[in-house]
Design an enzyme around this catalytic site. Structure first.
Site, mmCIF file in Angstrom:
data_model
loop_
_atom_site.group_PDB
_atom_site.id
_atom_site.type_symbol
_atom_site.label_atom_id
_atom_site.label_comp_id
_atom_site.label_asym_id
_atom_site.label_seq_id
_atom_site.Cartn_x
_atom_site.Cartn_y
_atom_site.Cartn_z
ATOM 1 N N ARG A 1 0.842 -1.206 0.000
ATOM 2 C CA ARG A 1 0.000 0.000 0.000
ATOM 3 C C ARG A 1 0.872 1.248 0.000
ATOM 4 N NH1 ARG A 1 -4.706 0.071 4.250
ATOM 5 N NH2 ARG A 1 -5.340 1.830 2.930
ATOM 6 N N CYS B 1 -1.303 6.262 8.850
ATOM 7 C CA CYS B 1 -1.560 4.937 8.288
ATOM 8 C C CYS B 1 -2.708 5.084 7.299
ATOM 9 C CB CYS B 1 -1.873 3.935 9.395
ATOM 10 S SG CYS B 1 -3.278 4.398 10.444
#
Length: 282
Positions: free
Chosen positions: A177, A235
C-alpha cells in the site's frame, strides 16, 4: 503507568481490592468482521467493558477520513459509561495485533488521562494462558473522566507534509500500500511524499506479543530516529498508526510522536495533494 502491561500484572490487579482494580476496556474490532461486540458477548476478561471503535473511538467517517478523532463530548460519554474515572488506571486490549488497543490508549492519553496501558498479547495471550473468561456483562458505576484534548500531539495534512521534509514521517501501512501497488480502501494509491515506510506489523513477534524496548529502539534507530528527531505517523485511517506512537514510547523515545489522525484516508481525498509511489520516500 507504563504503556504496556503483562497478563500476570493485570491478573494481580484484578485480584486486588475492588477499589484498586483497573478499569478494563475490550476494544476488539475487525475491518472485515465478525463484529468485535459478538466476540465480546461470547467471552471476555472478567469485568471488561466493550467499547466500539466506530462509535466511541472515532468520529463519523467523511471528509476527515475513515476514523477521524471523536468529538470530545462523545468520547467522554462513552468512557464515563465504561466506568473510567479521573486518575484511575485503565487497561485496554484487542484480539489482533494491538493496534486497536493502541488507538484507545492514544485517545485516553490525548484526552489527558495518563493512567492507561495496553495488555501485551491481548485477548489471545490471556486466553492462551487459561486465565479466567466470562460472558457476564458488567454494569460499571458511572465514571467521572473529563476529556481535555491536547494530551498528545496531532498533525493535519499540511503539518504532515512539512514533517515529511523537515523531520521524519512514518507510514505505518504494509509495503504494497505504501508503494502504491494496491489500494483496496482509499481513493488513491501511494504515500505522502517524503514519508518513510514503517509497517506496524514489525512491532510484534510471532507469538503476538510486543517486542521489548531494546528491539523496538533498534528498529526505529534503523529507520532514522534519533532522540532529537521530530516524528509523526500516519496509516490508512489513523488506527494502526497509533501503535507506532505506542511502540516509540515503549522504545524510550523522549517525545510522543505526532499522529496524523485523518491519515491516508484524508490525504487521498484531495486530488491536489501529491502522492508518491514506489519503495523510496519520494
Amino acid at each position: 503507568m507504563r504503556p504496556m502491561i503483562t497478563t500476570s500484572e493485570l491478573a494481580e490487579r484484578l485480584s486486588g481490592p475492588e477499589s484498586a482494580r483497573s478499569v478494563v476496556l475490550d476494544v476488539r474490532w475487525r475491518l472485515a468482521g465478525p463484529p468485535g461486540a459478538d466476540s465480546y458477548r461470547e467471552a471476555h476478561l472478567p469485568g471488561a467493558v466493550y467499547v466500539d471503535l466506530d462509535t466511541a473511538l472515532a468520529g463519523e467517517p467523511g471528509e476527515g477520513g475513515r476514523h477521524p478523532l471523536p468529538e470530545p463530548e462523545t468520547l467522554q460519554r462513552h468512557l464515563r459509561a465504561a466506568g473510567v474515572r479521573a486518575g484511575h488506571p485503565v487497561v485496554v486490549y484487542d484480539d489482533s495485533d494491538g493496534s486497536v488497543a493502541a488507538r484507545a490508549w492514544w485517545l485516553l492519553r490525548w484526552a489527558g488521562h495518563t493512567e492507561v496501558a495496553v495488555l501485551d498479547g491481548g485477548f489471545a495471550a490471556w486466553a492462551g494462558e487459561e486465565r479466567p473468561l466470562t460472558d457476564e456483562v458488567p454494569s460499571p458505576e458511572e465514571g467521572d473522566i473529563v476529556v481535555v484534548p491536547g494530551g498528545m500531539p496531532v498533525l493535519d495534512a499540511a503539518g504532515a507534509a512539512t514533517l515529511a521534509r523537515d523531520g521524519l514521517l512514518f507510514d505505518a501501512r504494509a509495503r504494497p500500500r505504501y508503494a502504491g501497488e494496491t489500494e483496496p480502501i482509499d481513493p488513491r494509491a501511494g504515500h505522502i511524499p517524503g514519508a518513510v515506510n514503517a509497517p506496524f506489523s514489525g512491532h510484534v513477534g510471532e507469538d503476538g506479543r510486543w517486542r521489548d524496548a531494546s528491539e523496538l529502539a533498534e528498529r526505529f534507530e534503523g529507520l532514522g530516529v534519533t532522540p532529537e528527531t521530530p516524528v509523526g505517523v500516519y496509516c490508512g485511517s489513523g488506527v494502526t498508526a497509533s501503535s507506532v506512537v505506542l511502540a516509540l514510547e515503549v522504545a524510550g523515545h523522549p517525545e510522543p510522536a505526532a499522529l496524523y489522525a485523518g491519515s491516508w484516508s484524508h490525504w487521498s481525498r484531495d486530488p491536489e495533494r501529491p502522492a508518491a509511489t514506489g519503495d523510496l520516500p519520494g
